[in-house]
Write a protein that holds these residues in place. Structure first.
Motif, PDB file in Angstrom:
ATOM      1  N   GLN A 728       0.839  -1.215   0.000  1.00  0.00           N
ATOM      2  CA  GLN A 728       0.000   0.000   0.000  1.00  0.00           C
ATOM      3  C   GLN A 728       0.862   1.248   0.000  1.00  0.00           C
ATOM      4  O   GLN A 728       1.975   1.246   0.538  1.00  0.00           O
ATOM      5  CB  GLN A 728      -0.786   0.043   1.301  1.00  0.00           C
ATOM      6  CG  GLN A 728      -1.961  -0.841   1.358  1.00  0.00           C
ATOM      7  CD  GLN A 728      -3.013  -0.164   2.226  1.00  0.00           C
ATOM      8  OE1 GLN A 728      -3.803   0.616   1.725  1.00  0.00           O
ATOM      9  NE2 GLN A 728      -2.989  -0.456   3.512  1.00  0.00           N
ATOM     10  N   SER A 729       0.325   2.338  -0.489  1.00  0.00           N
ATOM     11  CA  SER A 729       1.030   3.610  -0.333  1.00  0.00           C
ATOM     12  C   SER A 729       0.041   4.736  -0.477  1.00  0.00           C
ATOM     13  O   SER A 729      -1.010   4.569  -1.086  1.00  0.00           O
ATOM     14  CB  SER A 729       2.109   3.755  -1.403  1.00  0.00           C
ATOM     15  OG  SER A 729       1.510   4.032  -2.655  1.00  0.00           O
ATOM     16  N   ASP A 730       0.362   5.865   0.103  1.00  0.00           N
ATOM     17  CA  ASP A 730      -0.447   7.062  -0.114  1.00  0.00           C
ATOM     18  C   ASP A 730       0.411   8.207  -0.602  1.00  0.00           C
ATOM     19  O   ASP A 730       0.426   8.541  -1.760  1.00  0.00           O
ATOM     20  CB  ASP A 730      -1.174   7.476   1.166  1.00  0.00           C
ATOM     21  CG  ASP A 730      -2.362   6.583   1.437  1.00  0.00           C
ATOM     22  OD1 ASP A 730      -2.971   6.123   0.473  1.00  0.00           O
ATOM     23  OD2 ASP A 730      -2.671   6.338   2.606  1.00  0.00           O
ATOM     24  N   CYS A 731       1.199   8.770   0.306  1.00  0.00           N
ATOM     25  CA  CYS A 731       1.880  10.017  -0.051  1.00  0.00           C
ATOM     26  C   CYS A 731       3.105   9.762  -0.932  1.00  0.00           C
ATOM     27  O   CYS A 731       3.439  10.578  -1.771  1.00  0.00           O
ATOM     28  CB  CYS A 731       2.295  10.740   1.218  1.00  0.00           C
ATOM     29  SG  CYS A 731       3.627   9.901   2.097  1.00  0.00           S
ATOM     30  N   GLU A 732       3.758   8.637  -0.737  1.00  0.00           N
ATOM     31  CA  GLU A 732       5.008   8.317  -1.434  1.00  0.00           C
ATOM     32  C   GLU A 732       6.084   9.370  -1.221  1.00  0.00           C
ATOM     33  O   GLU A 732       6.936   9.606  -2.057  1.00  0.00           O
ATOM     34  CB  GLU A 732       4.747   8.025  -2.928  1.00  0.00           C
ATOM     35  CG  GLU A 732       3.722   6.907  -3.050  1.00  0.00           C
ATOM     36  CD  GLU A 732       3.607   6.255  -4.413  1.00  0.00           C
ATOM     37  OE1 GLU A 732       4.327   6.667  -5.325  1.00  0.00           O
ATOM     38  OE2 GLU A 732       2.805   5.306  -4.526  1.00  0.00           O
ATOM     39  N   GLU A 733       6.014  10.028  -0.086  1.00  0.00           N
ATOM     40  CA  GLU A 733       7.030  11.025   0.272  1.00  0.00           C
ATOM     41  C   GLU A 733       7.561  10.790   1.667  1.00  0.00           C
ATOM     42  O   GLU A 733       8.167  11.679   2.250  1.00  0.00           O
ATOM     43  CB  GLU A 733       6.411  12.428   0.265  1.00  0.00           C
ATOM     44  CG  GLU A 733       6.064  12.989  -1.070  1.00  0.00           C
ATOM     45  CD  GLU A 733       5.673  14.445  -0.912  1.00  0.00           C
ATOM     46  OE1 GLU A 733       6.528  15.254  -0.486  1.00  0.00           O
ATOM     47  OE2 GLU A 733       4.518  14.772  -1.178  1.00  0.00           O
ATOM     48  N   GLY A 734       7.241   9.646   2.261  1.00  0.00           N
ATOM     49  CA  GLY A 734       7.727   9.389   3.610  1.00  0.00           C
ATOM     50  C   GLY A 734       6.976  10.118   4.709  1.00  0.00           C
ATOM     51  O   GLY A 734       7.516  10.331   5.791  1.00  0.00           O
ATOM     52  N   LEU A 735       5.718  10.498   4.453  1.00  0.00           N
ATOM     53  CA  LEU A 735       4.966  11.283   5.436  1.00  0.00           C
ATOM     54  C   LEU A 735       3.899  10.501   6.177  1.00  0.00           C
ATOM     55  O   LEU A 735       3.586  10.801   7.317  1.00  0.00           O
ATOM     56  CB  LEU A 735       4.257  12.459   4.741  1.00  0.00           C
ATOM     57  CG  LEU A 735       5.069  13.438   3.936  1.00  0.00           C
ATOM     58  CD1 LEU A 735       4.137  14.377   3.182  1.00  0.00           C
ATOM     59  CD2 LEU A 735       5.979  14.234   4.844  1.00  0.00           C
ATOM     60  N   CYS A 736       3.272   9.513   5.514  1.00  0.00           N
ATOM     61  CA  CYS A 736       1.997   9.023   6.034  1.00  0.00           C
ATOM     62  C   CYS A 736       2.056   7.666   6.713  1.00  0.00           C
ATOM     63  O   CYS A 736       1.159   7.306   7.458  1.00  0.00           O
ATOM     64  CB  CYS A 736       0.964   8.977   4.913  1.00  0.00           C
ATOM     65  SG  CYS A 736       1.250   7.654   3.733  1.00  0.00           S
ATOM     66  N   GLY A 737       3.079   6.897   6.462  1.00  0.00           N
ATOM     67  CA  GLY A 737       3.211   5.619   7.155  1.00  0.00           C
ATOM     68  C   GLY A 737       2.471   4.456   6.522  1.00  0.00           C
ATOM     69  O   GLY A 737       2.469   3.361   7.077  1.00  0.00           O
ATOM     70  N   SER A 738       1.841   4.644   5.372  1.00  0.00           N
ATOM     71  CA  SER A 738       1.066   3.514   4.858  1.00  0.00           C
ATOM     72  C   SER A 738       1.903   2.465   4.138  1.00  0.00           C
ATOM     73  O   SER A 738       1.436   1.359   3.920  1.00  0.00           O
ATOM     74  CB  SER A 738      -0.090   3.970   3.975  1.00  0.00           C
ATOM     75  OG  SER A 738       0.243   5.048   3.225  1.00  0.00           O
ATOM     76  N   CYS A 739       3.133   2.766   3.763  1.00  0.00           N
ATOM     77  CA  CYS A 739       3.916   1.805   2.977  1.00  0.00           C
ATOM     78  C   CYS A 739       4.891   1.016   3.845  1.00  0.00           C
ATOM     79  O   CYS A 739       5.867   0.472   3.349  1.00  0.00           O
ATOM     80  CB  CYS A 739       4.678   2.543   1.885  1.00  0.00           C
ATOM     81  SG  CYS A 739       5.870   3.692   2.577  1.00  0.00           S
ATOM     82  N   GLU A 740       4.594   0.967   5.157  1.00  0.00           N
ATOM     83  CA  GLU A 740       5.509   0.284   6.072  1.00  0.00           C
ATOM     84  C   GLU A 740       5.699  -1.194   5.716  1.00  0.00           C
ATOM     85  O   GLU A 740       4.736  -1.898   5.438  1.00  0.00           O
ATOM     86  CB  GLU A 740       4.935   0.403   7.486  1.00  0.00           C
ATOM     87  CG  GLU A 740       5.745  -0.307   8.532  1.00  0.00           C
ATOM     88  CD  GLU A 740       5.151  -0.096   9.929  1.00  0.00           C
ATOM     89  OE1 GLU A 740       4.885   1.067  10.290  1.00  0.00           O
ATOM     90  OE2 GLU A 740       4.944  -1.084  10.633  1.00  0.00           O
ATOM     91  N   MET A 766      10.476  -0.370   7.898  1.00  0.00           N
ATOM     92  CA  MET A 766      10.942   0.733   7.060  1.00  0.00           C
ATOM     93  C   MET A 766       9.810   1.192   6.151  1.00  0.00           C
ATOM     94  O   MET A 766       8.839   0.469   5.945  1.00  0.00           O
ATOM     95  CB  MET A 766      12.147   0.304   6.222  1.00  0.00           C
ATOM     96  CG  MET A 766      11.811  -0.675   5.105  1.00  0.00           C
ATOM     97  SD  MET A 766      13.283  -1.280   4.230  1.00  0.00           S
ATOM     98  CE  MET A 766      13.790   0.151   3.289  1.00  0.00           C
ATOM     99  N   MET A 767       9.922   2.407   5.631  1.00  0.00           N
ATOM    100  CA  MET A 767       8.944   2.936   4.697  1.00  0.00           C
ATOM    101  C   MET A 767       9.460   2.683   3.274  1.00  0.00           C
ATOM    102  O   MET A 767      10.507   3.214   2.884  1.00  0.00           O
ATOM    103  CB  MET A 767       8.730   4.435   4.911  1.00  0.00           C
ATOM    104  CG  MET A 767       8.176   4.770   6.281  1.00  0.00           C
ATOM    105  SD  MET A 767       6.582   3.984   6.583  1.00  0.00           S
ATOM    106  CE  MET A 767       6.753   3.616   8.329  1.00  0.00           C
ATOM    107  N   ALA A 768       8.718   1.882   2.535  1.00  0.00           N
ATOM    108  CA  ALA A 768       9.212   1.426   1.235  1.00  0.00           C
ATOM    109  C   ALA A 768       9.246   2.542   0.193  1.00  0.00           C
ATOM    110  O   ALA A 768       9.945   2.437  -0.809  1.00  0.00           O
ATOM    111  CB  ALA A 768       8.344   0.280   0.735  1.00  0.00           C
ATOM    112  N   CYS A 769       8.509   3.622   0.420  1.00  0.00           N
ATOM    113  CA  CYS A 769       8.436   4.644  -0.629  1.00  0.00           C
ATOM    114  C   CYS A 769       9.697   5.490  -0.705  1.00  0.00           C
ATOM    115  O   CYS A 769       9.926   6.157  -1.707  1.00  0.00           O
ATOM    116  CB  CYS A 769       7.209   5.523  -0.438  1.00  0.00           C
ATOM    117  SG  CYS A 769       7.307   6.590   1.000  1.00  0.00           S
ATOM    118  N   CYS A 770      10.501   5.514   0.369  1.00  0.00           N
ATOM    119  CA  CYS A 770      11.642   6.422   0.332  1.00  0.00           C
ATOM    120  C   CYS A 770      12.916   5.835   0.931  1.00  0.00           C
ATOM    121  O   CYS A 770      14.006   6.205   0.517  1.00  0.00           O
ATOM    122  CB  CYS A 770      11.290   7.733   1.040  1.00  0.00           C
ATOM    123  SG  CYS A 770      10.787   7.476   2.732  1.00  0.00           S
TER     124      CYS A 770
HETATM  125 FE1  FES Z   1       3.452   7.608   2.724  1.00  0.00          FE
HETATM  126 FE2  FES Z   1       5.412   5.858   2.202  1.00  0.00          FE
HETATM  127  S1  FES Z   1       3.572   6.146   1.149  1.00  0.00           S
HETATM  128  S2  FES Z   1       5.182   7.086   3.948  1.00  0.00           S
END
Ligand code: FES
Ligand code: HEM
Length: 782
Positions: A728-740, A766-770
């Protein structure tokens, strides 16, 4: 219309003080007439918030409203910047009463022990993020699937009740009740308490976001007080049976492990606030969506014919006419947004519904286009660390409602009526929605099986493949060696979305997997056609070869977009356009616009030889002496270094062409102010990687037995998805925590702002988006 430049005057105030008013901002600056008049409790705002603040979005994007005592922010980028930084812009005032109540009402509330406090949406760091993450699991797509049968069953049985009547108020007869029932189930409220909670929840909205008259305040306060006490009793009951399903029970179990993260005050407040968060937002969003669709009968018909469009239509409805019109933040330290000084303590009304109509982010923003490919960029669910956790539950409900309506009531239409709204700044939906149809024409009278058909829903964001726009190739013209120009029109002859110079479309080259981006090069004013030019690149990934070998007049293609990441600033004093080879496509559209605006500009166009350069004659006819052609075989290389030796004040350089040329430009522009050089880049992700500074690493996926390599120019998230591992992902900027993702071994280079220092040190997630590997290999539990 030209946008005025956003440079502020010496005082830092962006307002052109033509019509001086006596009212002032807290910084002492006089406010403009329109800012002084702004009143979100007026009917104008209620009926159409983005329209009501259009003037601001276009002329005064951030203004102080003396009537409200808030700074009002109206543009997409500014609002996203506010959402992105939840330390400078605290969400603590999100649930504060926008109209302070009088002493009497306050005394009533106090008599009930009313203590609604921080939940999630208004909680600051460092408390918020650990709590959000602790409570996230019940929102995963797998967990949400369990609620699908209930939503379907409710939708079907409510429609059964009125389908033979020929008319219904969809709000009263269906849309108000179902999301409330779903919300109560999601939270885990016992059946026998549902009716009481239903009654109380409406008062809470008025109490928080509305402006109750003094004589109403006391009654509202009693209702809210009762709601509060009742919520407490329900919570106590839940504690007796903490293993029951439900998000609240999940929270109660988490509290046993982490009492400091999931507090008592949180649980009691969420028991009340959660109902409103999940209920009214979704009910209103569906009512807004149905209203919007029926106001566009052709779109409605298309949707009835192709239910595959529903997920993206939901997204476009949330963008165009969402149920949360504005949200709030509190400034915690002196700062600037969009060049405007905002002192600590400033209260912000961020008008997300206006951001959703910002031409700077959405092409042809006012157009209702259910095939818009970036519709889900809307800010109706907020953004970043507080982004709505329930968004996929809401999406699922909306999809099921629309599916039920399009299948069983495709012939319904809006009854004549005037829509009314509960005056408030944030939650918005019509109080009634009357629709009518001829029951004799109900499709299920001819085909009884239709009632029970099930179309699968898509949990999460719509897939890009489902939303392609069909077009027909009207003309194919060879415009230079190895370059063809395609003219594309819509199959039904209807206008295509408007676009702005610099925009591109994605073209599916034979299969949905092979999708390539091409800049638009025609005339934006021509509403019925889109034009692209395609260079045959034998060493490319096959897209251009496919176009050259296959595309002929009359063919159908699937495209996405238009979309623009390469915009011309129309307020510029001077523009220098630089194109290399096929890079002329976006640049030619920009130069044409610059000419139409009467801007000072020059156009430098280089290529190997004239025979390989498209549009040279056309450009010469249009731009005369402003065009400089540099054909290498004629010895006219473009000497960028000399051309750009001295920065020109107020000028910007727009460039598109081969990577080599762009890198050379970067070098030549070293003396220019930051941001003076604009280059076309097709990716919009903000978390851009600099591949020259990154190294590749390997990840081993324990559960799936895969080993994949993450190259320097890719995020872990992208690499996982490319290997068909769904994260899963939302922000893809390391802000939201959904890609843990969970880490079993290996050292992580953490780059997010989600994890605390001790969590980083523990090295188990870890957060996979960043985030990436420090060195060597990571082993993940995936
Ligand atoms: Fe938001 Fe990775 S998608 S922290
Ligand atoms: C937060 C809108 C449905 C639960 C939010 C926020 C908005 C919003 C604007 C604040 C975002 C921010 O500050 O960045 C909506 C809309 C909905 C909807 C428009 C329906 C169309 C739901 C549902 C639930 C829910 C069904 C289910 C339980 C939450 C929660 C938060 C939240 C828990 C707080 C998240 C946090 O602060 O970390 N929502 N919402 N919402 N919403 Fe929703």
């Amino acid at each position: 219309t030209a946008m005025p430049s956003r440079t502020s005057s010496a005082s830092g105030c962006p307002v052109a003080h033509g019509a001086l008013s006596a009212e002032r901002t807290p910084t002492g600056c006089p406010v403009s007439q329109r800012a002084a008049e702004f009143d979100p409790f007026e009917d104008g705002y209620q009926q159409d918030p983005p329209e009501y603040v259009r003037w601001a979005r276009e002329q005064e994007p951030i203004f102080y409203s003396p009537k409200l005592g808030y700074w009002v922010i109206t543009r997409y980028d500014d609002i996203k910047a506010v959402f992105r930084d939840n330390l400078t812009f605290s969400p603590s005032n999100a649930l504060e009463k926008i109209t302070p109540t009088g002493d009497e009402a306050n005394a009533v509330l106090a008599s009930y022990g009313f203590a609604l406090n921080r939940t999630l949406v208004n909680e600051d760091e460092p408390a918020h993020m650990p709590r959000r993450r602790a409570l996230m699991d019940p929102f995963t797509p797998e967990a949400l699937k369990h609620h699908e049968p209930l939503v379907r069953e409710l939708a079907r049985s409510y429609v059964d009740r009125f389908i033979d009547d020929g008319k219904a108020d969809l709000v009263d007869q269906m849309l108000w009740e179902i999301p409330l029932t779903v919300a109560l189930h999601f939270l885990g409220v016992p059946e026998e308490d549902m009716d009481t909670l239903r009654k109380y929840s409406i008062a809470h909205t008025v109490n928080t976001w509305g402006r109750p008259k003094p004589e109403e305040q006391v009654a509202v306060a009693h209702a809210v007080g009762n709601f509060w006490q009742y919520a407490g009793k329900v919570l106590e009951k839940m504690r007796q049976d903490p293993d029951a399903p439900g998000w609240m029970q999940y929270g109660i179990r988490k509290q046993m492990q982490h009492p400091e993260v999931v507090t008592d005050s949180y649980l009691h407040s969420m028991m009340m606030a959660g109902i409103v968060a999940a209920h009214e937002t979704t009910a209103n969003a569906t009512a807004n969506a149905v209203k919007l669709l029926l106001q566009h009968p052709q779109v409605w018909q298309e949707l009835c014919e192709d239910p595959g469009l529903i997920p993206n239509a939901v997204e476009e409805c949330l963008r165009h006419n969402g149920s949360v019109a504005a949200w709030r933040r509190l400034v915690t330290k002196d700062t600037q947004v969009g060049g405007v000084d905002l002192p600590a303590g400033s209260r912000l009304l961020i008008v997300t519904s206006s951001a959703n109509h910002d031409e700077g982010h959405f092409s042809d923003a006012d157009l209702f286009d259910i095939r818009r490919d970036n519709a889900s960029d809307h800010l109706t669910f907020g953004y970043g660390s507080h982004q709505c956790m329930g968004k996929n539950l809401a999406r699922m409900e909306m999809q099921i409602f629309l599916e039920e309506f399009t299948r069983r009531l495709p012939h319904m239409r809006l009854s004549p009526q005037r829509f009314s709204y509960v005056p408030n700044t944030s939650f918005r939906g019509p109080e009634h929605l009357w629709v009518e149809w001829d029951p004799r024409a109900n499709p299920e009278r001819a085909d009884a099986g239709l009632r029970d058909v099930q179309v699968p829903v898509r949990i999460g964001e719509p897939s890009a493949h489902a939303i392609a726009r069909p077009v027909v190739v009207e003309r194919v013209t060879r415009v230079a060696d190895g370059i063809v120009r395609l003219r594309l029109v819509s199959p039904d002859g209807k206008p295509l979305p408007r676009w702005t110079p610099g925009a591109h479309i994605d073209v599916e080259c034979g299969t949905p997997e092979l999708s390539r981006q091409y800049s638009l090069c025609g005339d934006p004013d021509e509403a019925h056609a889109l034009e692209i030019a395609v260079l045959h690149e034998p060493d490319g990934r096959g897209g251009s070869a496919w176009v050259h070998a296959n595309v002929k007049v009359g063919d159908r293609l699937r495209i996405r977009g238009p979309r623009n990441h390469f915009r011309l600033d129309e307020s510029l004093a001077k523009a220098i356009f630089i194109a290399g080879g096929i890079g002329i496509t976006p640049v030619s559209a920009m130069a044409r616009r610059a000419k139409a605006l009467g801007m000072d500009y020059e156009l430098h166009y280089s290529g190997r030889s004239r025979a390989t350069m498209a549009f040279v004659d056309e450009l010469a006819a249009l731009h005369g002496e402003r065009l400089h052609v540099h054909a290498a075989d004629e010895g006219q290389r473009n000497d960028l270094r000399t051309l750009l030796a001295t920065p020109v004040p107020g000028a910007q350089i727009y460039a598109c062409g081969p990577l080599r040329m762009l890198e050379a430009l970067e070098d030549c522009c070293a003396a220019w102010p930051e941001g003076a050089l604009r280059v076309e880049h097709f990716e919009s992700t903000l978390a851009t990687l600099d591949p020259s500074k990154e190294h590749a690493f390997e990840v081993e996926l324990k559960d799936s037995g895969l080993v994949i390599t993450v190259p320097p120019d890719q995020t872990l998230l992208t690499a996982l998805r490319a290997a068909n591992v769904d994260v899963q992902s939302d922000c893809e900027e390391g802000l939201c925590g959904s890609c843990e993702v969970r880490v079993i071994a290996g050292k992580v280079d953490h780059r997010d702002v989600v994890l605390t220092r001790s969590e980083r040190d523990a090295n188990t997630k870890m957060m996979a988006c960043c985030s990436r590997a420090c060195e060597g290999r990571l082993v993940l539990e995936l």
